[in-house]
Each structure stands twice: as structure tokens, then as C-alpha cells.
Design an enzyme around this catalytic site. Structure first.
Site, PDB file in Angstrom:
ATOM      1  N   ASN A   1       0.881  -1.169   0.000  1.00 52.68           N
ATOM      2  CA  ASN A   1       0.000   0.000   0.000  1.00 52.68           C
ATOM      3  C   ASN A   1       0.921   1.222   0.000  1.00 52.68           C
ATOM      4  OD1 ASN A   1      -1.779   2.060   0.474  1.00 52.68           O
ATOM      5  ND2 ASN A   1      -2.749   1.110   2.249  1.00 52.68           N
TER       6      ASN A   1
ATOM      7  N   ARG B   1      -2.502  -2.122  -3.507  1.00 55.27           N
ATOM      8  CA  ARG B   1      -3.703  -1.318  -3.322  1.00 55.27           C
ATOM      9  C   ARG B   1      -3.616  -0.121  -4.268  1.00 55.27           C
ATOM     10  NH1 ARG B   1      -4.956   3.341   0.896  1.00 55.27           N
ATOM     11  NH2 ARG B   1      -7.131   3.602   0.384  1.00 55.27           N
TER      12      ARG B   1
ATOM     13  N   HIS C   1     -13.019   3.094  -0.030  1.00 54.73           N
ATOM     14  CA  HIS C   1     -13.042   2.052   1.024  1.00 54.73           C
ATOM     15  C   HIS C   1     -13.728   0.772   0.534  1.00 54.73           C
ATOM     16  CE1 HIS C   1     -13.165   5.540   4.189  1.00 54.73           C
ATOM     17  NE2 HIS C   1     -11.916   5.121   4.048  1.00 54.73           N
TER      18      HIS C   1
ATOM     19  N   ARG D   1     -12.125  16.022   7.279  1.00 47.52           N
ATOM     20  CA  ARG D   1     -12.852  16.348   6.035  1.00 47.52           C
ATOM     21  C   ARG D   1     -14.288  16.746   6.349  1.00 47.52           C
ATOM     22  NH1 ARG D   1     -11.416  10.900   3.016  1.00 47.52           N
ATOM     23  NH2 ARG D   1      -9.449  10.714   4.124  1.00 47.52           N
TER      24      ARG D   1
ATOM     25  N   GLU E   1      -8.269  -5.218   4.839  1.00 45.50           N
ATOM     26  CA  GLU E   1      -8.137  -4.942   3.402  1.00 45.50           C
ATOM     27  C   GLU E   1      -6.976  -5.721   2.787  1.00 45.50           C
ATOM     28  OE1 GLU E   1      -8.489  -0.972   5.000  1.00 45.50           O
ATOM     29  OE2 GLU E   1      -9.329  -0.331   3.087  1.00 45.50           O
TER      30      GLU E   1
END
Ligand code: ADP
Length: 398
Positions: free
Chosen positions: A7, A92, A181, A242, A385
Site C-alpha cells: 500500500n 492497493r 473504502h 474532512r 483490506e
């Protein structure tokens, strides 16, 4: 088969080596400050070897990958005898646009398509591409697979992914809801079906990934039908920093009033908003819980807003799917904060949800936190993940 999962971020690179015979994690680690100075933390998880945690020079991602391979194969810190034991690499990749609805074997054509997706994720995709190129440079012909954050959401119908702006912006420019996601939502929804002992095709699941970035997905029969993030990961729920959903008129108003450039404005919306912006305390929910308990009203408001938004979006997905069988909480906040889960579940009274306090206090395992008589089941499922990336890589390469 042993698979290395990568990743790659702009200045960091996380990795895991997984033995797919047993799905055992053999080693994991993190390269940080790539291109600045460099630090590697490598943790072997089999064979009783020590952790390596030191500053080392990492001018580019290639040196980072080389350092990872060196540690994975070294007599002192290693878990395999040589690089030949690593059968494949799973990467990823954040954005696959509309081109990638599933994971793919990386070849020249895929690399070109990844470049084409870069304008959609200008911060993330270049880092992912750099990671792939660095792996190719160091590992040669080892097969590599790209697994996309957006892919799982490609099953959304037009009514969910379209924005109500002139159609040409979709047709010519690809402006639409993509969602993120996806790998996490896919993992926890399929695990939820396993835990319920039912085929996922028969279930309506709402998956709440609540970490630093947060998103919710509506998963009907194993297919994503809606999700809260959009063209970018800025929208939906208020997050750590955010803003989530926001009237575009606010952007125009603030830019006019304070003379912000678009970059300055986006920096405020991405980095200074969310629960940090509301509370003025922190983006970390642990700090907010503490501040709220000490009487900080803005911290309490930030938490209230977060709970409310999760419940509101989840409620809209109950409507979208005409029902729900299970709600899943995952990621940093979802897995660790029993207070957050309990506060959100308060809103689900209309669904008959009842929380089992003892189950809700458990940590670090798959657990059903609703009472056995609760008509809608609620689960906490730690996301994984990397395991999804490794499984896809095995299935494609194998
Ligand atoms: P990312 O989106 O960066 O992958 P994570 O899923 O790792 O984030 O979530 C990180 C967040 O999880 C932290 O910012 C923190 O707010 C939250 N978190 C971690 N542990 C706890 C805890 N015990 N209680 C509340 N929140 C927690």
C-alpha cells in the site's frame, strides 16, 4: 503461495507478507518519510525474529521496496529464505475509475489505464503507480495485481452514482460518484454473511467504515447499491478533518469573502474541517471523547454530529434497500469506540435494534453486539483490506 501486499502512499509504504496456505501474516511493516530521509519499521511475525525499527536512507520508493525485500529475506529479521519465495505482489490502488470493476493482473495496458485514472485521484494514484514501478524495478517478473478502492462500488445503479448536473460532464469527463473504502466494505460485508450463516445474496447489509476517513455502503445481495463518498473522498459523513456533505454555495461565499484560492479552500475542507474543525480540539475520536467528558461543548457537538450523520445516511440506505438485515461497524473508530457505536445505535430504535452492552465492550474480534432478539443484527468486524488484496492476487495469479 506467499503474497506481498503493498500500500504505497506519497511518502510512505505499508506492506504485509501473507502465507496463503494458512492466511497467516508472516511479517508486516511501514516505510516512512520516503524522499525526505527515511525510516523502516519491520515486524517479523513468525520465527521469533526481532523487530527492526530504525532510520535508514530512503530517497525513493525503489530503495524502500529494496529495503523491505532485504529485511524479509535477511537471516536476522527475515521470514523467507529468498525473494524467490514471494510468488506475487498485490497492490492497493485508490482509483480505478469506470475501467476497473474488479482486481486485475498488472500489464502495460493496465499501467496505461491507471495513468488515465490519475486525474480522479491526483494525490493517491501517482503514489500507487510509483509503488508498482518500484516493485517491478526491484522484483522483476514477479506477477502483480492491482486491487482498487473504487471497484466494489461499480455495481451502483445510475440513480445512485449520477450527479444531477449536465449529463455531458458524466459522459465526457467521468464526473460521477465512485465511492472509496470498497475493499473494506467488501471484506466486512462478506464476513458478516459468514457470521450470520446465510448466503450474502439473501442479505441487505449496511457497512459503516469509520476511521480517520469514514464512509457507509449499502450492500444488497452482495452488491454495493450506494455509498456516501463520491467523486472524491471529501463528501458524505463529517470525518476526522474532512467536511463531508456541504452546500457548494458555502464554498463560493467563503472564497469571495476571504479571497481564498481554490487550493486554499480545498485545504480547509480536507484538512481543517470535520470533527477537528467543529471541536477545535482534535481529529482523533479518543481526544474528543476525553474533551467531551470534561465538559467541552464543541467536542460534544462534533461527536453528536458524527453520530447523527452515520444514523441519517444509514437510515437513507434502509430506504434505498427497502429494509436491512445487518449493520456492521469497522475501522479505527468503528472497531474501538463502544461509546460511538452505542450512540449511533440509539438512533436505530425504529429498526428494533437492541445493543448487548457486554458484547459491545469486547475488542479486537468479530462480534455481534445486538441482542439475540434484535430483528436487525449489529456487528463489529475488524476490517482486513490486506487479506482481500492477497486473496484477489492469489485467485488471479494462481
Ligand atoms: P485511517 O482512515 O487512517 O485508516 P483508522 O481506521 O486507522 O484510520 O482510524 C483511525 C482513527 O480511529 C483515529 O483517528 C481515532 O480517531 C480512532 N480510534 C482509534 N482507537 C480509538 C478508540 N479506542 N476510541 C475511539 N476512537 C479510536
Amino acid at each position: 503461495m506467499k503474497i506481498l501486499v503493498i500500500n504505497a502512499g506519497s511518502s510512505s509504504l505499508k506492506y504485509q507478507l501473507i502465507d496463503m496456505e494458512t492466511e497467516q501474516l508472516m511479517a508486516k511493516g511501514l516505510c516512512e518519510r520516503i524522499g525526505i530521509d527515511g525510516h523502516l519499521k519491520h515486524s517479523p511475525l513468525v520465527g521469533g525474529k526481532p523487530v527492526f525499527d530504525e532510520d535508514i536512507s530512503l530517497p525513493t520508493h525503489s530503495e524502500a521496496i529494496a529495503a523491505v525485500i532485504d529485511k524479509l529475506t535477511s537471516p536476522e529479521y527475515g521470514v523467507v529464505a529468498s525473494m524467490k519465495e514471494i510468488d506475487a505482489v498485490g497492490h492497493r490502488v485508490v482509483h480505478g475509475g469506470e475501467k476497473f470493476a474488479c482486481s486485475v493482473l498488472i500489464n502495460d495496458e493496465v499501467m496505461a489505464a491507471l495513468e488515465e485514472c490519475t486525474p480522479f485521484a491526483p494525490l493517491h494514484n501517482p503514489a500507487n503507480i510509483t509503488g508498482i514501478n518500484a516493485c517491478k524495478a526491484v522484483m522483476g517478473d514477479v506477477p502483480m495485481v492491482a486491487v482498487f478502492d473504487t471497484a466494489f462500488h461499480q455495481t451502483m445503479p445510475g440513480k445512485a452514482f449520477m450527479y444531477a448536473i449536465p449529463y455531458d460532464y458524466y459522459k465526457n469527463d467521468g464526473v460521477r460518484r465512485y465511492g472509496f473504502h470498497g475493499t473494506s466494505h467488501r471484506y466486512v460485508s462478506s464476513r458478516c454473511a459468514e457470521l450470520m450463516g446465510k448466503p450474502i445474496e439473501e442479505l441487505k447489509i449496511i457497512s459503516c467504515h469509520m476511521g480517520n476517513g469514514s464512509s457507509i455502503a449499502a450492500i444488497n445481495g452482495g452488491k454495493c447499491v450506494d455509498t456516501s463518498m463520491g467523486f472524491t473522498p471529501l463528501v458524505g459523513l463529517p470525518m476526522g478533518t474532512r467536511c463531508g456533505d456541504l452546500d457548494n454555495g458555502v464554498v463560493q461565499f467563503l472564497m469571495n469573502k476571504y479571497g481564498y484560492s481554490i487550493d486554499e479552500m480545498l485545504n480547509i475542507l480536507n484538512k481543517k474541517s470535520g470533527v477537528l474543525g467543529i471541536s477545535g480540539v482534535s481529529s482523533d475520536f479518543r481526544d474528543l471523547d476525553k474533551a467531551a467528558a470534561e465538559g467541552n461543548e464543541r467536542a460534544a457537538l462534533a461527536l453528536d454530529m458524527f453520530h447523527y450523520w452515520v444514523a441519517k445516511v444509514a437510515g437513507s440506505y434502509v430506504a434505498a434497500m427497502n429494509g436491512v438485515d445487518a449493520i456492521v461497524f469497522t475501522a479505527g473508530v468503528g472497531e474501538n469506540s463502544k461509546e460511538t457505536r452505542a450512540a449511533i445505535c440509539e438512533y436505530f430504535g425504529y429498526l428494533g435494534v437492541k445493543v448487548d452492552e457486554a458484547a459491545n465492550s469486547k475488542r479486537g474480534e468479530d462480534v455481534m453486539i445486538s441482542t439475540p432478539d434484535s430483528p436487525v443484527k449489529v456487528f463489529v468486524i475488524p476490517t482486513n483490506e490486506e487479506l482481500v488484496i492477497a486473496r484477489d492476487t492469489r485467485d488471479i495469479v494462481g
